[in-house]
Design a protein around this motif. Structure first.
Motif, PDB file in Angstrom:
ATOM      1  N   ASP A 143       0.705  -1.409   0.143  1.00 14.75           N
ATOM      2  CA  ASP A 143      -0.432   0.261   0.289  1.00 14.75           C
ATOM      3  C   ASP A 143       0.983   1.555  -0.174  1.00 14.75           C
ATOM      4  OD1 ASP A 143      -3.084   1.053   0.940  1.00 14.75           O
ATOM      5  OD2 ASP A 143      -1.495   2.282   1.933  1.00 14.75           O
ATOM      6  N   GLN A 147       0.856   4.418  -2.898  1.00 15.71           N
ATOM      7  CA  GLN A 147       0.023   5.409  -2.825  1.00 15.71           C
ATOM      8  C   GLN A 147       1.614   6.145  -3.260  1.00 15.71           C
ATOM      9  OE1 GLN A 147      -1.694   6.808   0.779  1.00 15.71           O
ATOM     10  NE2 GLN A 147      -2.267   4.870   1.895  1.00 15.71           N
ATOM     11  N   THR A 161      -4.146   5.974   6.403  1.00 13.75           N
ATOM     12  CA  THR A 161      -4.810   4.671   6.196  1.00 13.75           C
ATOM     13  C   THR A 161      -4.126   3.821   4.639  1.00 13.75           C
ATOM     14  OG1 THR A 161      -6.572   3.499   5.983  1.00 13.75           O
ATOM     15  CG2 THR A 161      -6.753   6.060   5.129  1.00 13.75           C
ATOM     16  N   LEU A 163      -4.991   3.241   2.081  1.00 13.13           N
ATOM     17  CA  LEU A 163      -5.770   3.544   0.843  1.00 13.13           C
ATOM     18  C   LEU A 163      -6.566   2.892  -0.472  1.00 13.13           C
ATOM     19  CD1 LEU A 163      -8.584   5.624   0.464  1.00 13.13           C
ATOM     20  CD2 LEU A 163      -5.935   7.080  -0.795  1.00 13.13           C
ATOM     21  N   THR A 167      -9.437   1.138  -1.528  1.00 12.88           N
ATOM     22  CA  THR A 167      -9.845   0.979  -3.032  1.00 12.88           C
ATOM     23  C   THR A 167     -10.050  -0.021  -3.518  1.00 12.88           C
ATOM     24  OG1 THR A 167      -9.629   3.536  -2.255  1.00 12.88           O
ATOM     25  CG2 THR A 167     -10.164   2.776  -4.540  1.00 12.88           C
ATOM     26  N   ALA A 200      -5.222   2.961  -6.497  1.00 21.62           N
ATOM     27  CA  ALA A 200      -4.398   4.260  -5.704  1.00 21.62           C
ATOM     28  C   ALA A 200      -4.481   5.597  -6.647  1.00 21.62           C
ATOM     29  CB  ALA A 200      -2.983   4.194  -5.536  1.00 21.62           C
ATOM     30  N   ALA A 203      -8.004   6.660  -6.923  1.00 19.80           N
ATOM     31  CA  ALA A 203      -8.447   7.209  -5.865  1.00 19.80           C
ATOM     32  C   ALA A 203      -7.310   8.680  -5.727  1.00 19.80           C
ATOM     33  CB  ALA A 203      -7.412   6.826  -4.294  1.00 19.80           C
TER      34      ALA A 203
END
Length: 301
Positions: A143, A147, A161, A163, A167, A200, A203
């Motif tokens: 993760d 990100q 978090t 994300l 997601t 990612a 998002a």
């Protein structure tokens, strides 16, 4: 409501569009188990096979592991052995969908690559969770690196978090449901790949188009859409629409950043929440000793 209750969709118990769909998952850690839990909540019959060592998430967060696997039939198998392979394929014969989270070479070593599965189980659909799409699918990551690649990290502070993983779990669900629908229509299994780096990037899209991010319209450009200090904590304001902005300006004594900041500083979190309820303002305030805003009705456990 416990914190982990947010894991599942809050639909009526009678809403079971996936009733009769049989899902087997080999995916460990977070995105796969989250997707599996949500597929079960939509009525799917779900099973999971873990290695003899178990899922690492059990030791990282026992509470989250329990929440993700409630109602899931979990079986330990060593897929590197002949008995393990035999047991796996027995389950696959009765399954509609397989979720995996291995890199492509590992899938091939286990006989779970697309060509092998299509020959052995032509009815079976698969959703393969990988870190990166296409030729980069064998590149390692988690993760945090997804990100970073999407440009969602702008300080040395770790994100608050996971994300990309969360997601990604929803994207896996989307792929799973689409695969099942198409397979039912065609009679042939559908094989899809979901990349967490793509999740990612999805998002990050509002930031990429200039809507969010430092200095953008929703990244500090609007005084009424920002986070301010209040007398005993912080307040998140989202007075985006004109009627909200007008209401905020009226009770704050102005629409400027200085006026709103002054209004926030002179009130406590509880006062601001009461004023928001009275004047129909999208606002959440919380004292600094609280780790984060608490949802109405939430009980910390």
């Amino acid at each position: 409501m416990t914190r982990t209750a947010q894991l599942l969709p809050h639909h009526p118990a009678t809403f079971r569009p996936l009733a009769g769909v049989r899902v087997l998952s080999l995916a460990l850690n977070l995105p796969g188990p989250v997707a599996l839990a949500r597929l079960r909540a939509l009525g799917a019959h779900v099973r999971k096979i873990e290695p003899p060592s178990g899922d690492p998430m059990r030791s990282m967060s026992a509470a989250l592991y329990r929440a993700m696997h409630r109602g899931v039939a979990v079986q330990a198998l060593d897929l590197k052995t002949e008995p393990g392979q035999a047991a796996l394929h027995e389950v696959l014969r009765a399954s509609d969908l397989l979720l995996t989270a291995f890199r492509p070479p590992a899938l091939a070593r286990l006989g779970l690559d697309r060509a092998t599965l299509s020959a052995a189980h032509p009815h079976l659909s698969t959703v393969s969770i990988v870190g990166h799409p296409g030729r980069r699918a064998n590149q390692p990551g988690h993760d945090l690196t997804y990100q970073a690649e999407a440009g969602l990290l702008d300080t040395a502070r770790l994100p608050s978090t996971l994300l990309a993983d969360m997601t990604g779990a929803l994207v896996v669900m989307e792929a799973a449901m689409g695969a099942v629908m198409q397979a039912r229509a065609s009679g042939c299994g559908v094989h899809l790949q979901v990349a967490l780096s793509d999740a990612a990037g999805f998002a990050a899209l509002p930031r990429d188009v200039g809507l969010a991010g430092a200095g953008a319209l929703l990244g500090g450009g609007l005084p009424g859409y920002a986070v301010y200090p209040c007398r005993d904590g912080l307040v998140a304001l989202a007075a985006l629409e004109p009627h909200f902005a007008e209401s905020l300006a009226r009770i704050a004594g102005g629409a400027s950043r200085a006026a709103i900041a002054r209004w926030c500083r002179t009130h406590g979190a509880a006062q601001l929440e009461a004023l928001a309820a009275e004047h129909d303002l999208p606002l959440r305030a919380w004292p600094l000793e609280r780790a984060k805003p608490r949802r109405p009705g939430q009980v910390n456990t």
